[in-house]
Motif scaffolding. Structure first.
Motif, PDB file in Angstrom:
ATOM      1  N   PHE A 273      -0.206  -5.209  17.657  1.00  0.00           N
ATOM      2  CA  PHE A 273      -1.364  -4.505  17.126  1.00  0.00           C
ATOM      3  C   PHE A 273      -2.076  -5.449  16.168  1.00  0.00           C
ATOM      4  O   PHE A 273      -1.467  -5.970  15.240  1.00  0.00           O
ATOM      5  CB  PHE A 273      -0.952  -3.225  16.381  1.00  0.00           C
ATOM      6  N   HIS A 274      -3.357  -5.675  16.409  1.00  0.00           N
ATOM      7  CA  HIS A 274      -4.136  -6.601  15.580  1.00  0.00           C
ATOM      8  C   HIS A 274      -4.927  -5.829  14.531  1.00  0.00           C
ATOM      9  O   HIS A 274      -5.755  -4.986  14.867  1.00  0.00           O
ATOM     10  CB  HIS A 274      -5.073  -7.442  16.462  1.00  0.00           C
ATOM     11  N   LEU A 275      -4.636  -6.120  13.282  1.00  0.00           N
ATOM     12  CA  LEU A 275      -5.332  -5.483  12.164  1.00  0.00           C
ATOM     13  C   LEU A 275      -6.772  -5.976  12.075  1.00  0.00           C
ATOM     14  O   LEU A 275      -7.043  -7.144  12.340  1.00  0.00           O
ATOM     15  CB  LEU A 275      -4.643  -5.834  10.846  1.00  0.00           C
ATOM     16  N   ASN A 276      -7.663  -5.075  11.664  1.00  0.00           N
ATOM     17  CA  ASN A 276      -9.028  -5.502  11.370  1.00  0.00           C
ATOM     18  C   ASN A 276      -9.352  -5.240   9.903  1.00  0.00           C
ATOM     19  O   ASN A 276     -10.498  -5.250   9.491  1.00  0.00           O
ATOM     20  CB  ASN A 276     -10.035  -4.825  12.306  1.00  0.00           C
ATOM     21  N   SER A 277      -8.289  -4.961   9.125  1.00  0.00           N
ATOM     22  CA  SER A 277      -8.408  -4.786   7.681  1.00  0.00           C
ATOM     23  C   SER A 277      -7.101  -5.275   7.055  1.00  0.00           C
ATOM     24  O   SER A 277      -6.233  -5.787   7.750  1.00  0.00           O
ATOM     25  CB  SER A 277      -8.666  -3.318   7.340  1.00  0.00           C
ATOM     26  N   GLU A 278      -6.950  -5.095   5.760  1.00  0.00           N
ATOM     27  CA  GLU A 278      -5.760  -5.595   5.059  1.00  0.00           C
ATOM     28  C   GLU A 278      -4.475  -4.902   5.522  1.00  0.00           C
ATOM     29  O   GLU A 278      -3.413  -5.507   5.595  1.00  0.00           O
ATOM     30  CB  GLU A 278      -5.928  -5.390   3.554  1.00  0.00           C
ATOM     31  N   TYR A 279      -4.571  -3.585   5.840  1.00  0.00           N
ATOM     32  CA  TYR A 279      -3.394  -2.821   6.243  1.00  0.00           C
ATOM     33  C   TYR A 279      -3.816  -1.600   7.050  1.00  0.00           C
ATOM     34  O   TYR A 279      -4.995  -1.261   7.134  1.00  0.00           O
ATOM     35  CB  TYR A 279      -2.579  -2.383   5.016  1.00  0.00           C
ATOM     36  N   ILE A 280      -2.820  -0.933   7.646  1.00  0.00           N
ATOM     37  CA  ILE A 280      -3.028   0.360   8.296  1.00  0.00           C
ATOM     38  C   ILE A 280      -1.846   1.244   7.892  1.00  0.00           C
ATOM     39  O   ILE A 280      -0.718   0.762   7.764  1.00  0.00           O
ATOM     40  CB  ILE A 280      -3.154   0.246   9.828  1.00  0.00           C
ATOM     41  N   GLU A 281      -2.119   2.516   7.670  1.00  0.00           N
ATOM     42  CA  GLU A 281      -1.046   3.439   7.313  1.00  0.00           C
ATOM     43  C   GLU A 281      -0.215   3.770   8.543  1.00  0.00           C
ATOM     44  O   GLU A 281      -0.735   3.857   9.661  1.00  0.00           O
ATOM     45  CB  GLU A 281      -1.627   4.713   6.708  1.00  0.00           C
ATOM     46  N   LEU A 282       1.077   3.983   8.344  1.00  0.00           N
ATOM     47  CA  LEU A 282       2.018   4.201   9.431  1.00  0.00           C
ATOM     48  C   LEU A 282       1.601   5.335  10.357  1.00  0.00           C
ATOM     49  O   LEU A 282       1.554   5.147  11.575  1.00  0.00           O
ATOM     50  CB  LEU A 282       3.418   4.464   8.853  1.00  0.00           C
ATOM     51  N   VAL A 283       1.279   6.505   9.817  1.00  0.00           N
ATOM     52  CA  VAL A 283       0.917   7.634  10.688  1.00  0.00           C
ATOM     53  C   VAL A 283      -0.359   7.353  11.475  1.00  0.00           C
ATOM     54  O   VAL A 283      -0.494   7.777  12.617  1.00  0.00           O
ATOM     55  CB  VAL A 283       0.807   8.976   9.918  1.00  0.00           C
ATOM     56  N   LYS A 284      -1.282   6.614  10.892  1.00  0.00           N
ATOM     57  CA  LYS A 284      -2.519   6.272  11.603  1.00  0.00           C
ATOM     58  C   LYS A 284      -2.218   5.348  12.778  1.00  0.00           C
ATOM     59  O   LYS A 284      -2.812   5.481  13.852  1.00  0.00           O
ATOM     60  CB  LYS A 284      -3.525   5.627  10.652  1.00  0.00           C
TER      61      LYS A 284
END
Length: 68
Positions: A4-15
């Motif tokens: 999974f490639h991030l497009n921001s600093e982080y992503i929340e687990l449930v998202k």
């Protein structure tokens, strides 16, 4: 293994679980985490909003997801 490639600093687990369609709904994603079915970097993760960053590894239902 899935990436999974991030497009921001982080992503929340449930998202992430919803986005990758591992969970059908946000409620389903929360239940998966609450029941201890998710591992973050090899450690069981119970925080629904855990911030996933680059190089983190998620394991759920025998599937490995690498955050890039």
């Amino acid at each position: 293994m899935q990436e999974f490639h991030l497009n921001s600093e982080y992503i929340e687990l449930v998202k992430l679980l919803k986005l990758l369609r591992i969970a059908d709904t946000g409620g389903h994603a929360k239940i998966l985490v609450e029941e201890g079915e998710v591992y973050l970097n090899g450690i069981q993760e119970f925080r629904k909003r855990a911030k996933l960053r680059s190089n983190d590894k998620i394991e759920i239902k025998g599937e490995l997801i690498l955050i890039k």
